[in-house]
Motif scaffolding. Structure first.
Motif, short mmCIF file in Angstrom:
data_model
loop_
_atom_site.label_atom_id
_atom_site.label_comp_id
_atom_site.label_asym_id
_atom_site.label_seq_id
_atom_site.Cartn_x
_atom_site.Cartn_y
_atom_site.Cartn_z
N VAL A 62 -44.34 89.17 75.31
CA VAL A 62 -45.18 90.42 75.28
C VAL A 62 -44.39 91.33 74.41
O VAL A 62 -45.31 92.21 73.71
N GLU A 63 -43.31 91.51 74.45
CA GLU A 63 -42.63 92.42 73.48
C GLU A 63 -42.44 92.07 72.08
O GLU A 63 -42.87 92.97 71.28
N GLU A 64 -42.72 90.83 71.81
CA GLU A 64 -42.46 90.36 70.25
C GLU A 64 -44.14 90.50 69.98
O GLU A 64 -44.02 91.21 68.58
N GLU A 65 -45.19 90.33 70.64
CA GLU A 65 -46.40 90.60 70.19
C GLU A 65 -46.59 92.31 70.06
O GLU A 65 -47.32 92.79 68.96
N LYS A 66 -45.98 93.12 70.79
CA LYS A 66 -46.11 94.43 70.92
C LYS A 66 -45.55 95.12 69.65
O LYS A 66 -46.11 95.84 68.93
N ASN A 67 -44.35 94.42 69.36
CA ASN A 67 -43.46 94.89 68.01
C ASN A 67 -44.29 94.70 66.76
O ASN A 67 -44.64 95.44 66.07
N ALA A 68 -44.79 93.56 66.67
CA ALA A 68 -45.58 93.10 65.60
C ALA A 68 -46.92 93.95 65.38
O ALA A 68 -47.15 94.64 64.35
N ASP A 69 -47.58 93.99 66.61
CA ASP A 69 -48.76 94.74 66.44
C ASP A 69 -48.50 96.34 66.04
O ASP A 69 -49.45 96.99 65.42
N LEU A 70 -47.31 96.99 66.60
CA LEU A 70 -47.15 98.18 66.27
C LEU A 70 -47.07 98.51 64.92
O LEU A 70 -47.55 99.22 64.06
N ILE A 71 -46.09 97.45 64.23
CA ILE A 71 -45.83 97.61 62.81
C ILE A 71 -47.12 97.37 61.94
O ILE A 71 -47.37 98.12 61.01
N VAL A 72 -47.98 96.45 62.41
CA VAL A 72 -49.16 96.28 61.62
C VAL A 72 -50.02 97.47 61.57
O VAL A 72 -50.58 98.09 60.92
N GLU A 102 -48.95 91.00 59.27
CA GLU A 102 -50.11 90.19 59.65
C GLU A 102 -49.75 88.74 60.02
O GLU A 102 -49.95 88.14 61.13
N GLN A 103 -48.87 88.18 59.17
CA GLN A 103 -48.32 86.69 59.30
C GLN A 103 -47.13 86.91 60.44
O GLN A 103 -47.32 85.67 61.26
N VAL A 104 -46.54 87.75 60.74
CA VAL A 104 -45.62 88.03 61.77
C VAL A 104 -46.31 87.98 62.86
O VAL A 104 -45.93 87.06 64.01
N GLN A 105 -47.26 88.83 63.08
CA GLN A 105 -48.26 88.79 64.13
C GLN A 105 -49.15 87.54 64.74
O GLN A 105 -48.92 87.03 65.78
N ALA A 106 -49.68 86.93 63.56
CA ALA A 106 -50.16 85.51 63.76
C ALA A 106 -49.21 84.48 64.34
O ALA A 106 -49.43 83.89 65.32
N HIS A 107 -47.90 84.62 63.60
CA HIS A 107 -47.03 83.61 64.29
C HIS A 107 -46.42 83.93 65.68
O HIS A 107 -46.61 82.93 66.46
#
Ligand code: MG
Length: 167
Positions: A128-138, A88-93
């Motif tokens: 867009v990719e970075e947020e997609k990757n973080a969202d998927l893992i969250v 969630e910290q990755v996602q927010a970052h």
């Protein structure tokens, strides 16, 4: 010769990209300490990728007669809590970095700096990719909440992340 306002804003962004690299390296070490080597591997690859982002901006300034001035980086945290809390910290970052890239693009538009706009288009797509990757893992971590076997399976999956991507 690059516009001074854009040069200054890119120097700021170089700091943010290097801090991202530092933050994910701190997360890699945290995951090593909690016995999740696949998560640690994913973070090491991510850390290298962020260093690559900083280098893209550095090369852009150097190619255009700008001056790179490296800034001090904040100390990242050492502990990140449960894997879900860490991601969630990755996602927010990454959401924060997206906002910074968009603001930088706006400056390049205001200053009619076309080469910087082209460079920043790449970063807009990358976010867009970075947020997609973080969202998927969250979302996957939420799915397996309370099931250690699921966490170990995800650890194996994250261990397979390639480290030779161009970005
Ligand atoms: Mg980045």
């Amino acid at each position: 010769m690059i516009n001074k306002k854009v040069e200054q804003a890119i120097n700021e962004q170089i700091k943010h990209e290097l801090y991202s690299s530092y933050l994910y390296l701190a997360m890699a070490n945290y995951f090593e300490s909690i016995h999740l080597p696949g998560f640690a591997h994913w973070m090491k690859v991510q850390s290298e990728e962020e260093r690559g982002h900083a280098m893209k901006f550095i090369e852009h300034l150097n190619d255009r007669g700008g001056r790179v001035v490296l800034q001090a980086l904040d100390q990242p945290p050492a502990d990140f809590g449960e894997p879900l809390k860490a991601f969630e910290q990755v996602q927010a970052h990454e959401q924060k970095v997206t906002a910074l890239i968009h603001a930088l693009y706006d400056i390049a538009v205001q200053e009619s700096d076309k080469p910087s706009q082209t460079l920043l288009q790449w970063f807009i797509d990358e976010q867009v990719e970075e947020e997609k990757n973080a969202d998927l893992i969250v979302n996957q971590l939420k799915m397996i909440a309370g099931h250690p076997s699921g966490l170990l399976m995800l650890d194996r999956a994250l261990a397979a992340r390639g480290g030779n991507e161009e970005d």
